[in-house]
Design an enzyme around this catalytic site. Structure first.
Site: not given
Length: 549
Positions: A69, A102-103, A413
């Site tokens: 994550d 987020t990545t 998520d």
């Protein structure tokens, strides 16, 4: 450093701080900042996609975190550079607003800055690059709106919910729980729709509790229509299973007030300051008063009709014995967050004083059951069958603590993705398909733009290709060949649903592979990455203390 005097003749020292500061100006400052951002972005690039690798992070006290994550990785990393910290905040913003991607947003920002670096070497001013990026971002966002697909789940039938489930499965496919993604996605969608307000298109994720216990298998995870308390009955002889329960929630202590014995010696002004028990009769009188106090509290609970008492505070053995003797099960030391969730789920009112307790303040539940796990002494209470429940719990099992924590992050998520679909029920297709469609749209628009900005727009289009390139590279495919083939097919066939076949299923059609992403998440990625790149490109003077001066 020099010595000076004020108007009263007192000496003071003037320190020239400029000598203790390092300073980088102009293009060198911009390039230095870009290098720092690229270093942070490259760390996350290998974690992108369903075949992305995990990172093992060791904290300062030796604790281990294994995750892919992006927000968690950047939060655990000790980033010292100021621009590196900007990317950490970028990832946090994406996680707070969208919950997923987020990545991708960090990798995209690093790619945009890498392309900007080559434009700087060609003599293009940073502000012209930032303006071109802004123009390209608007075109890419409009293209996302054009290729998006809308679906309706207002009827709540299984067919209507399928796109929600498949979108959550796309999120879970890149996590450690990918082998069990279908049941987990179904649980996440059911949990979100249970607490969602579909008229207002809003979801309060605070009503969904993520809890878990080490042990068991991932398949043992379940959705509880109610609340799970990490507690057990206060007395071992109390019943372990209750049906049609009336619950009283107390925030007042189940104990008598403590006598104040600070003053040991009586005086003429305070003749009753001393508490001195020197005979058996006085002790029996004190004990009888305490017992009467306990008895009145228990009777107040019984008189209200409660069949289970949940107390925020503890109570001693005598109160516990009286509760058991009166046939009134009780739970003690329940935290404030759990108290609030329990009140929302059961419809109970939180009671601060025994005098206010009556039947109208009680909540109800169909079943309260104490569950034990294996041969350990771990026990939890399940409160199920709550009327009009507005609180649910996702109860997770895992082989060890690291698996359990990563599963919770993955489910968070997926819950955020389902919430975003309730807010905006439009999806785009994953596998890099949306990025390639936006890249083609920006390249076509750049031909119609005069001035230096067209170079920045082409650089923006090239930067978007980093997502499909990384997906192909992490999947063991030839990255450039895979990207070129799919992008050419998108251009010739006009199909924006073609992406990278990361799972090696023999088709590039992301509709056939059921790879969905939320439009809101993808749009937020583009906008946040562009804003951060503009901010970094406008920094031309970096002043910081020089620790070696």
């Amino acid at each position: 450093m020099s010595l000076a005097f004020d108007e009263y003749g007192r000496p003071f020292i003037i320190i020239r701080e400029q000598e203790k500061q390092s300073r980088v100006k102009g293009i060198e400052a911009v390039k230095s900042n870009i290098q720092a951002a690229k270093a942070v972005s490259r760390v996350l690039r290998t974690s992108l996609g369903p075949k992305g690798m995990d990172k093992l992070l060791q904290g300062p006290d030796g604790d281990i975190v294994i995750t892919n994550d992006g927000a968690t990785i950047l939060e655990q990393m000790e980033v010292e550079h100021q621009v590196g910290k900007l990317l950490v905040e970028l990832s946090k913003s994406q996680d707070h607003e969208i919950g997923d991607g987020t990545t991708g947003v960090t990798v995209l920002a690093g790619s945009l800055l890498e392309q900007a670096e080559s434009l700087l070497d060609r003599g293009i001013h940073p502000l012209r690059i930032a303006e071109g990026y802004e123009m390209a971002c608007k075109i890419a966002t409009a293209e996302l709106e054009r290729i998006s697909t809308r679906f309706d789940f207002g009827t709540g039938t299984k067919e209507d919910l399928e796109p929600l489930i498949k979108t959550c499965m796309t999120t879970l496919s890149s996590k450690i729980v990918g082998r069990y993604k279908r049941p987990l996605a179904e649980m996440c969608v059911e949990a979100v729709l249970t607490v969602a307000d579909l008229e207002r298109k809003d979801v309060n994720l605070d009503l969904i509790k993520l809890d878990g216990k080490v042990g068991g298998r991932l398949e043992d995870s379940r959705l509880v229509q109610g609340v799970i308390l990490d507690k057990d009955m206060s007395h071992p002889q109390m019943p372990k299973e209750l049906h049609d329960v009336k619950i009283a929630i107390l925030t007042c202590p189940f104990e008598p007030p403590k006598p104040k014995t600070k003053h040991k010696v009586a005086t003429s002004s305070h003749p009753k300051s001393q508490v001195d028990i020197d005979t058996v009769e006085k002790f029996e009188a004190l004990r009888g008063a305490e017992k009467a106090y306990f008895t009145d509290m228990v009777r107040a609970c019984k008189a209200s009709g409660a069949t289970l008492v949940v107390c925020q505070w503890g109570f001693d053995d005598e109160a516990n014995h009286l509760l058991m003797h009166e046939g009134l099960p009780a739970v003690r030391w329940v935290g404030g967050v759990e108290i609030e969730l329990l009140a929302l789920a059961t419809g109970a009112r939180i009671v601060p004083r025994f005098q206010e307790l009556d039947a109208s303040k009680l909540g109800s539940a169909a079943l309260v059951k104490e569950v034990s796990f294996g041969t350990t002494r771990d026990r939890m209470l399940l409160v199920e069958g709550c009327p009009g429940s507005r609180a649910v719990t996702l109860f997770v099992r895992g082989g060890n603590k690291m698996v359990l924590e990563e599963t919770k992050r993955s489910l968070h998520d997926a819950l955020c993705v389902a919430r975003n679909l309730v807010r905006d029920n439009r999806v785009v297709y994953g596998g890099g398909a949306a990025e390639m469609a936006c890249s083609l749209a920006v390249e076509a628009a750049a031909e119609r733009v005069g001035g230096v900005e067209q170079y920045a727009m082409r650089a923006f289009a090239d930067a978007l290709d980093v997502i499909p390139l990384s997906l192909a590279e992490n999947s063991g495919l030839a990255p450039i060949a895979s990207l070129t083939e799919v992008k050419t097919r998108q251009l010739t066939e006009g199909d924006p649903h073609l992406g990278i076949d990361c799972n090696d299923l023999g088709t590039n059609d992301m509709r056939a592979q059921n790879v969905f992403e939320t439009l809101a998440g993808k749009r937020q990625q583009l906008q946040l990455a562009t804003q951060v790149c503009k901010m970094i490109l406008k920094i031309d003077d970096v002043i910081k203390p020089n620790e070696y001066a």
